[in-house]
Each structure stands twice: as C-alpha cells, then as structure tokens.
Write a protein that holds these residues in place. Structure first.
Motif, PDB file in Angstrom:
ATOM      1  N   UNK A 129       0.840  -1.191   0.000  1.00  0.00           N
ATOM      2  CA  UNK A 129       0.000   0.000   0.000  1.00  0.00           C
ATOM      3  C   UNK A 129       0.880   1.247   0.000  1.00  0.00           C
ATOM      4  N   UNK A 130       0.408   2.275  -0.670  1.00  0.00           N
ATOM      5  CA  UNK A 130       1.076   3.576  -0.697  1.00  0.00           C
ATOM      6  C   UNK A 130       0.056   4.622  -0.295  1.00  0.00           C
ATOM      7  N   UNK A 131       0.431   5.498   0.627  1.00  0.00           N
ATOM      8  CA  UNK A 131      -0.469   6.537   1.102  1.00  0.00           C
ATOM      9  C   UNK A 131       0.124   7.900   0.781  1.00  0.00           C
ATOM     10  N   UNK A 132      -0.682   8.756   0.148  1.00  0.00           N
ATOM     11  CA  UNK A 132      -0.266  10.121  -0.133  1.00  0.00           C
ATOM     12  C   UNK A 132      -1.124  11.051   0.703  1.00  0.00           C
ATOM     13  N   UNK A 133      -0.489  11.777   1.617  1.00  0.00           N
ATOM     14  CA  UNK A 133      -1.170  12.732   2.481  1.00  0.00           C
ATOM     15  C   UNK A 133      -0.326  13.999   2.558  1.00  0.00           C
ATOM     16  N   UNK A 215      -8.424   5.660  12.614  1.00  0.00           N
ATOM     17  CA  UNK A 215      -7.948   4.382  13.149  1.00  0.00           C
ATOM     18  C   UNK A 215      -6.450   4.230  12.969  1.00  0.00           C
ATOM     19  N   UNK A 216      -5.918   4.824  11.893  1.00  0.00           N
ATOM     20  CA  UNK A 216      -4.490   4.693  11.587  1.00  0.00           C
ATOM     21  C   UNK A 216      -3.692   5.850  12.166  1.00  0.00           C
ATOM     22  N   UNK A 217      -4.033   7.082  11.779  1.00  0.00           N
ATOM     23  CA  UNK A 217      -3.142   8.194  12.086  1.00  0.00           C
ATOM     24  C   UNK A 217      -3.447   8.921  13.391  1.00  0.00           C
ATOM     25  N   UNK A 218      -4.626   8.750  13.963  1.00  0.00           N
ATOM     26  CA  UNK A 218      -4.933   9.374  15.247  1.00  0.00           C
ATOM     27  C   UNK A 218      -4.906   8.349  16.377  1.00  0.00           C
ATOM     28  N   UNK A 219      -5.625   7.229  16.184  1.00  0.00           N
ATOM     29  CA  UNK A 219      -5.728   6.232  17.243  1.00  0.00           C
ATOM     30  C   UNK A 219      -4.626   5.184  17.188  1.00  0.00           C
ATOM     31  N   UNK A 220      -4.012   5.003  16.023  1.00  0.00           N
ATOM     32  CA  UNK A 220      -2.947   4.012  15.828  1.00  0.00           C
ATOM     33  C   UNK A 220      -3.396   2.610  16.246  1.00  0.00           C
ATOM     34  N   UNK A 221      -4.617   2.277  15.846  1.00  0.00           N
ATOM     35  CA  UNK A 221      -5.183   0.969  16.141  1.00  0.00           C
ATOM     36  C   UNK A 221      -5.215   0.062  14.919  1.00  0.00           C
ATOM     37  N   UNK A 222      -4.792   0.561  13.779  1.00  0.00           N
ATOM     38  CA  UNK A 222      -4.792  -0.232  12.546  1.00  0.00           C
ATOM     39  C   UNK A 222      -3.675   0.278  11.648  1.00  0.00           C
ATOM     40  N   UNK A 223      -3.217  -0.586  10.767  1.00  0.00           N
ATOM     41  CA  UNK A 223      -2.259  -0.199   9.733  1.00  0.00           C
ATOM     42  C   UNK A 223      -3.033   0.128   8.464  1.00  0.00           C
ATOM     43  N   UNK A 224      -2.343   0.693   7.494  1.00  0.00           N
ATOM     44  CA  UNK A 224      -2.994   0.948   6.216  1.00  0.00           C
ATOM     45  C   UNK A 224      -3.381  -0.354   5.531  1.00  0.00           C
TER      46      UNK A 224
END
Length: 273
Positions: A129-133, A215-224
């Motif tokens: 996966x690739x994420x662009x933010x 879930x990913x960037x605030x809570x850090x409970x999941x990966x992308x």
C-alpha cells in the motif's frame, strides 16, 4: 471500475462538510472547514463550498482530460469564487476552505492530486500500500495545539481553546512556511501534491477524509494494510463504523486528544478491473 462510498457527519444535527463523488475514470473527495465557533463570512456555508467545488472539479477533470489536475483545481476555485464573491466576504479570516483529493485514469496511468490533510490510499497488485497525504497542516498544527489537547474534548474550555487554535491557524494558511488549502485563491492549487502511477500496477484506489483515517493516524489501532482489508472485505461503511466505535469509547479525548470527538468521515473506494 467498481465504486463504493460511505459518509457520516460528525454530529447528526450538523451538515456534513465532506463531499465525494465519482465519474467514469475520475473521483474527488473534499473535506470542508471553517473556523470553530466563528461565522464564515459566506452566506452559503462550508458544506455548500465543498460540494460546489467538488462538483465543479469533477466536471472539469472529466471534460478536460488533457489539462493537469492542478490547473483544473485552479479553474474550479475561480468558478466557485465567481459564484459568491459578490454576496460573501471571501477575505474574512474564517471564509470556507477545503482539502482536495482528486484522481483521474487515462492512457494507462492514474493521475492524482492531494491538497490538505485528506489521504489517497493506493493498493498495488503485489499487496503493498502507498499513502499520499499532505502533512503541512499537521506540521503547523503540532506547534499550536498543545492547549487544546490538554483539555477534555467537548468541554467549554476545550471549545474556547479550539477556537483560538483554529484562529491562529489562519495566520499560516496559504503562505510559504505554512500550509495550503483550497479556498478563494486559485494559486493554492499550484502547491498541491501531484503525481501518477501505472494503472496496471494497482488493484484499488481509496480517497479518505481525515475523519475516516483516525484508526491509523490518530488512534494508531490499525495499519494501512488492515484498513485496506476492511475496505475490500466489508466496504467503507464498516470502516466508518469502526471509527465511530472507537470514538464512542473515548468521548472526552482523554486517551486520544482531538479537536472533535467525532468528525465528518468519508471513504470512497474504487476497485479497478
């Protein structure tokens, strides 16, 4: 291309200021914003602004397929400005703004544009996966939001600190050393993150507002990767349900300090042939 979309307002009694839509070979997602607790200077409001800009942008990138996405965004910003500059104060500090994510598929490539803190999630055929933010807003925010994060979300003191924080953010908006976001100035489009990826390498493309990426960037409970699995197996609705479940378990932001207990959340998931 198979399209699935879900969107939830942060509060049921408030307008959803996110906007997302797709057309054959193209899609857009916008997350509108003003200044907390302030009048916008616009008689139409933030939800109108993000929906109008998103609709015009989708039309522009679809009709003018050879025109760069950044130029299409600048054109759409000008068009929206012309619709209300004679009735609204667009120089007002709290005038409506919006993040923008746009994609267009043509000639074997996926073109993309990201402006503001919404995200684009690309899934490769090899499973990566690739994420662009665009993290420039986050970088500025980290320097300013200490007083907000120290207070219980939803308390009067938190609301006052949040309003002060967002007022301070306007001093960094659309200027070097700050962050760039779609508003009344077309030149902001020049500062968007843009690029392209070969379509043959991709299995899906997902556009996400920051309320949907918590879930990913605030809570850090999941990966992308785990987020992609949820989208693929159960769709955007399940992703947003899981976000709301976590938010409901921490309504005052004690574990995860944040500006809003629940934010507008939108996920637009495109599965490629």
């Amino acid at each position: 291309m198979r399209v699935s979309l879900d969107s939830l307002p942060g509060e049921e009694w408030r307008d959803n200021e996110d906007f997302a839509a797709a057309a054959p070979g193209a899609a857009v997602l916008l997350d509108g914003a003003g200044v907390a607790g302030a009048e916008t200077g616009c008689t139409h409001g933030v939800a109108w602004f993000s929906a109008m800009l998103g609709g015009l942008l989708l039309s522009t990138i679809t009709v003018h397929s050879a025109r760069p996405l950044a130029e299409c965004l600048a054109d759409a910003i000008r068009a929206v400005r012309s619709l209300h500059e004679n009735t609204c104060d667009l120089t007002f500090r709290a005038s409506p703004t919006s993040t923008v994510v746009a994609v267009r598929m043509d000639a074997g490539a996926l073109e993309y544009l990201v402006l503001g803190d919404s995200s684009l999630l690309l899934a490769d055929r090899d499973g990566a996966t690739t994420v662009i933010t665009d993290r420039r807003l986050d970088d500025v925010g980290r320097r300013l939001r200490g007083p907000v994060d120290a207070l219980p979300t939803g308390s009067p003191e938190h609301a006052a600190a949040l309003a002060e924080y967002r007022n301070a953010l306007t001093g960094f908006r659309n200027r070097p050393g700050g962050f760039w976001i779609a508003g009344p100035e077309p030149r902001a489009a020049e500062h968007a993150l843009t690029g392209a990826a070969p379509l043959e390498s991709l299995t899906s493309v997902t556009l996400l507002s920051d309320g949907a990426t918590r879930l990913v960037d605030r809570f850090q409970l999941a990966t992308w990767g785990e987020t992609l699995t949820v989208l693929t197996s159960s769709g955007p609705g399940e992703l947003l349900r899981r976000v709301r479940e976590v938010e409901a378990g921490d309504p005052e932001g004690r574990r995860w300090p944040r500006g809003k207990s629940q934010d507008d959340a939108t996920a637009l998931h495109l599965v490629l042939p």
